[in-house]
Design an enzyme around this catalytic site. Structure first.
Site, PDB file in Angstrom:
ATOM      1  N   LYS A  85      -1.183   4.938  -0.430  1.00 22.74           N
ATOM      2  CA  LYS A  85      -0.624   3.892  -1.297  1.00 22.74           C
ATOM      3  C   LYS A  85      -1.219   3.961  -2.703  1.00 22.74           C
ATOM      4  O   LYS A  85      -0.670   3.367  -3.631  1.00 22.74           O
ATOM      5  CB  LYS A  85      -0.841   2.509  -0.690  1.00 22.74           C
ATOM      6  CG  LYS A  85      -2.260   1.987  -0.717  1.00 22.74           C
ATOM      7  CD  LYS A  85      -2.307   0.551  -0.208  1.00 22.74           C
ATOM      8  CE  LYS A  85      -3.716  -0.013  -0.293  1.00 22.74           C
ATOM      9  NZ  LYS A  85      -3.769  -1.432   0.136  1.00 22.74           N
ATOM     10  N   ASP A  86      -2.343   4.690  -2.870  1.00 18.44           N
ATOM     11  CA  ASP A  86      -2.973   4.830  -4.177  1.00 18.44           C
ATOM     12  C   ASP A  86      -2.555   6.101  -4.913  1.00 18.44           C
ATOM     13  O   ASP A  86      -2.994   6.338  -6.039  1.00 18.44           O
ATOM     14  CB  ASP A  86      -4.504   4.851  -4.029  1.00 18.44           C
ATOM     15  CG  ASP A  86      -5.063   3.552  -3.492  1.00 18.44           C
ATOM     16  OD1 ASP A  86      -4.436   2.501  -3.729  1.00 18.44           O
ATOM     17  OD2 ASP A  86      -6.127   3.573  -2.841  1.00 18.44           O
ATOM     18  N   LEU A 132      -0.676  -7.018  -7.582  1.00 15.03           N
ATOM     19  CA  LEU A 132       0.463  -7.680  -8.204  1.00 15.03           C
ATOM     20  C   LEU A 132       1.575  -7.904  -7.192  1.00 15.03           C
ATOM     21  O   LEU A 132       2.301  -8.899  -7.252  1.00 15.03           O
ATOM     22  CB  LEU A 132       0.960  -6.846  -9.385  1.00 15.03           C
ATOM     23  CG  LEU A 132       1.886  -7.538 -10.390  1.00 15.03           C
ATOM     24  CD1 LEU A 132       1.207  -8.753 -11.008  1.00 15.03           C
ATOM     25  CD2 LEU A 132       2.309  -6.566 -11.479  1.00 15.03           C
ATOM     26  N   ARG A 133       1.732  -6.966  -6.246  1.00 10.25           N
ATOM     27  CA  ARG A 133       2.734  -7.134  -5.187  1.00 10.25           C
ATOM     28  C   ARG A 133       2.439  -8.375  -4.359  1.00 10.25           C
ATOM     29  O   ARG A 133       3.324  -9.227  -4.141  1.00 10.25           O
ATOM     30  CB  ARG A 133       2.743  -5.903  -4.274  1.00 10.25           C
ATOM     31  CG  ARG A 133       3.592  -6.114  -3.000  1.00 10.25           C
ATOM     32  CD  ARG A 133       3.420  -4.990  -2.005  1.00 10.25           C
ATOM     33  NE  ARG A 133       2.070  -4.855  -1.505  1.00 10.25           N
ATOM     34  CZ  ARG A 133       1.582  -5.514  -0.455  1.00 10.25           C
ATOM     35  NH1 ARG A 133       2.323  -6.398   0.193  1.00 10.25           N
ATOM     36  NH2 ARG A 133       0.344  -5.305  -0.047  1.00 10.25           N
ATOM     37  N   ARG A 134       1.203  -8.498  -3.873  1.00 11.66           N
ATOM     38  CA  ARG A 134       0.857  -9.651  -3.043  1.00 11.66           C
ATOM     39  C   ARG A 134       0.978 -10.947  -3.834  1.00 11.66           C
ATOM     40  O   ARG A 134       1.417 -11.974  -3.305  1.00 11.66           O
ATOM     41  CB  ARG A 134      -0.551  -9.485  -2.477  1.00 11.66           C
ATOM     42  CG  ARG A 134      -0.650  -8.406  -1.401  1.00 11.66           C
ATOM     43  CD  ARG A 134      -2.079  -8.223  -0.948  1.00 11.66           C
ATOM     44  NE  ARG A 134      -2.180  -7.220   0.121  1.00 11.66           N
ATOM     45  CZ  ARG A 134      -3.150  -6.330   0.218  1.00 11.66           C
ATOM     46  NH1 ARG A 134      -4.120  -6.314  -0.688  1.00 11.66           N
ATOM     47  NH2 ARG A 134      -3.175  -5.459   1.218  1.00 11.66           N
ATOM     48  N   ARG A 151     -11.161  -8.705  -7.371  1.00 15.23           N
ATOM     49  CA  ARG A 151     -11.422  -7.276  -7.383  1.00 15.23           C
ATOM     50  C   ARG A 151     -12.593  -6.929  -6.479  1.00 15.23           C
ATOM     51  O   ARG A 151     -13.383  -7.769  -6.109  1.00 15.23           O
ATOM     52  CB  ARG A 151     -11.737  -6.802  -8.813  1.00 15.23           C
ATOM     53  CG  ARG A 151     -10.547  -6.719  -9.746  1.00 15.23           C
ATOM     54  CD  ARG A 151      -9.542  -5.668  -9.349  1.00 15.23           C
ATOM     55  NE  ARG A 151     -10.166  -4.398  -8.990  1.00 15.23           N
ATOM     56  CZ  ARG A 151     -10.648  -3.500  -9.850  1.00 15.23           C
ATOM     57  NH1 ARG A 151     -10.568  -3.743 -11.139  1.00 15.23           N
ATOM     58  NH2 ARG A 151     -11.174  -2.378  -9.426  1.00 15.23           N
ATOM     59  N   VAL A 154     -13.489  -3.951   0.201  1.00 14.95           N
ATOM     60  CA  VAL A 154     -13.210  -4.910   1.281  1.00 14.95           C
ATOM     61  C   VAL A 154     -14.377  -5.858   1.495  1.00 14.95           C
ATOM     62  O   VAL A 154     -14.216  -7.082   1.578  1.00 14.95           O
ATOM     63  CB  VAL A 154     -12.878  -4.157   2.589  1.00 14.95           C
ATOM     64  CG1 VAL A 154     -12.810  -5.135   3.757  1.00 14.95           C
ATOM     65  CG2 VAL A 154     -11.568  -3.391   2.449  1.00 14.95           C
ATOM     66  N   ARG A 157     -14.766  -8.448  -1.280  1.00 16.88           N
ATOM     67  CA  ARG A 157     -13.751  -9.511  -1.242  1.00 16.88           C
ATOM     68  C   ARG A 157     -14.042 -10.507  -0.121  1.00 16.88           C
ATOM     69  O   ARG A 157     -13.851 -11.717  -0.277  1.00 16.88           O
ATOM     70  CB  ARG A 157     -12.361  -8.906  -1.085  1.00 16.88           C
ATOM     71  CG  ARG A 157     -11.972  -8.020  -2.263  1.00 16.88           C
ATOM     72  CD  ARG A 157     -10.546  -7.539  -2.176  1.00 16.88           C
ATOM     73  NE  ARG A 157     -10.349  -6.324  -2.960  1.00 16.88           N
ATOM     74  CZ  ARG A 157      -9.180  -5.810  -3.250  1.00 16.88           C
ATOM     75  NH1 ARG A 157      -8.081  -6.408  -2.841  1.00 16.88           N
ATOM     76  NH2 ARG A 157      -9.085  -4.703  -3.958  1.00 16.88           N
ATOM     77  N   CYS A 244       1.045   0.332 -10.398  1.00 14.88           N
ATOM     78  CA  CYS A 244       0.321  -0.907 -10.145  1.00 14.88           C
ATOM     79  C   CYS A 244       0.851  -2.062 -10.993  1.00 14.88           C
ATOM     80  O   CYS A 244       0.504  -3.217 -10.771  1.00 14.88           O
ATOM     81  CB  CYS A 244      -1.169  -0.708 -10.417  1.00 14.88           C
ATOM     82  SG  CYS A 244      -2.024   0.314  -9.203  1.00 14.88           S
TER      83      CYS A 244
END
Length: 309
Positions: A85-86, A132-134, A151, A154, A157, A244
């Protein structure tokens, strides 16, 4: 005769290292390679060093792969391990994705120390995300919530959530599964409610296009069904010129010989969402993704993806 060894590299966060080990084990298991084959060299990437502003403002997806690709060009490594996905849809000249591993759970996970589900989050509460999607998907469904920047890797966050910086957040189920952190998942989010990022949950191996030796060794790691689904999703993203900076989601699944694709585009504020779906023969994967993107482009306003001033 000394056994051959493949040199690999990945980013430094624990999740990236866990993914690199998923690649290392099957490579090292082959009897033609040294048992340390694929032992990853940790590389710091531009994306890791940017902590004060969204990646969308700094250059997007390529920030996750730039330094690893430079190492491939310099021939200091033989393969780079990425979260697909990156990976930008257009690869640098001379580089290719040689294998895509079997996909993990592609769904997003709802995480909170206060609430059991998104429906339980009260109006006015804060949800942290760097995606931005979420953000767009969340505001489309729950415009009464406030989105704050979140930011970090895992673990960072999750710590921010414990510290009360936000009331909830979303992370990929795949990453939490690979890190053994599934206890933090309050509930996986149904893809009908939150369609994942293109290629979420898939790991790709990048190498030099002319490196037939490495290509031969990693070929058995390629999972044909995952690669097929990712092909449809990345074709969708490429046609939309996604990055992104654009809220785009897409998921392809192969069931009983039929490939089904769902895609959507949203305005960053979540006020408008255009969605579409396709189904057909697996061999039409790329065309399916492109056709779906063309439909959404025709339905969207010219400045659909423009960020607010």
């Amino acid at each position: 005769m000394q056994a051959a060894k493949l040199r690999s590299s990945t980013r430094g966060p624990p999740l990236a290292l866990a993914q690199a080990r998923l690649v290392r084990r099957p490579i090292a298991a082959t009897n033609t390679l040294d048992h340390d084959a694929g032992d990853p060299v940790v590389s710091s990437t531009t994306a890791q060093r940017i902590v004060s502003r969204p990646l969308a403002e700094a250059g997007g997806k390529g920030l996750f792969t730039k330094e690893l690709e430079e190492a491939l060009y310099a021939n200091t490594i033989d393969l780079a391990v990425h979260s697909m996905k990156d990976v930008p849809t257009v690869l640098p000249d001379g580089l290719t994705i040689g294998a895509i591993l079997e996909r993990e759970d592609p769904r997003d996970a709802f995480i909170s120390v206060k609430h059991a589900s998104l429906d339980d989050v009260p109006a006015g509460a804060t949800v942290g995300t760097s995606s931005l999607r979420r953000q767009a998907q969340l505001l489309h469904r729950r415009p009464d919530l406030e989105v704050v920047a979140f930011r970090g890797n895992v673990e960072t966050r999750l710590r921010k959530l414990e510290e009360g910086i936000a009331d909830a957040t979303f992370l990929a189920c795949a990453g939490l599964n690979r890190l053994g952190l599934t206890q933090h998942i309050r509930m996986p989010v149904d893809t009908k409610l939150m369609l994942p990022a293109v290629a979420q949950g898939a790991i790709g191996i990048e190498l030099r296009s002319d490196d037939t030796n490495t290509a031969e060794h990693i070929a058995p790691l390629n999972h044909a069904i995952t690669a097929l689904c990712v092909t449809a999703e990345r074709a969708f993203l490429a046609k939309l010129d996604g990055s992104c900076r654009t809220p785009i989601a897409g998921l392809a699944e192969l069931n009983e010989g039929t490939l089904r694709f769902h895609g959507e585009i949203l305005t960053p504020d979540g006020k408008v969402c255009h969605a579409t779906s396709r189904s057909g023969e697996p061999l039409t994967a790329a065309q399916m993704g492109e056709d779906a993107a063309a439909e959404l482009l025709a339905r969207a306003e010219p400045d659909f993806f423009r960020l607010p001033d």
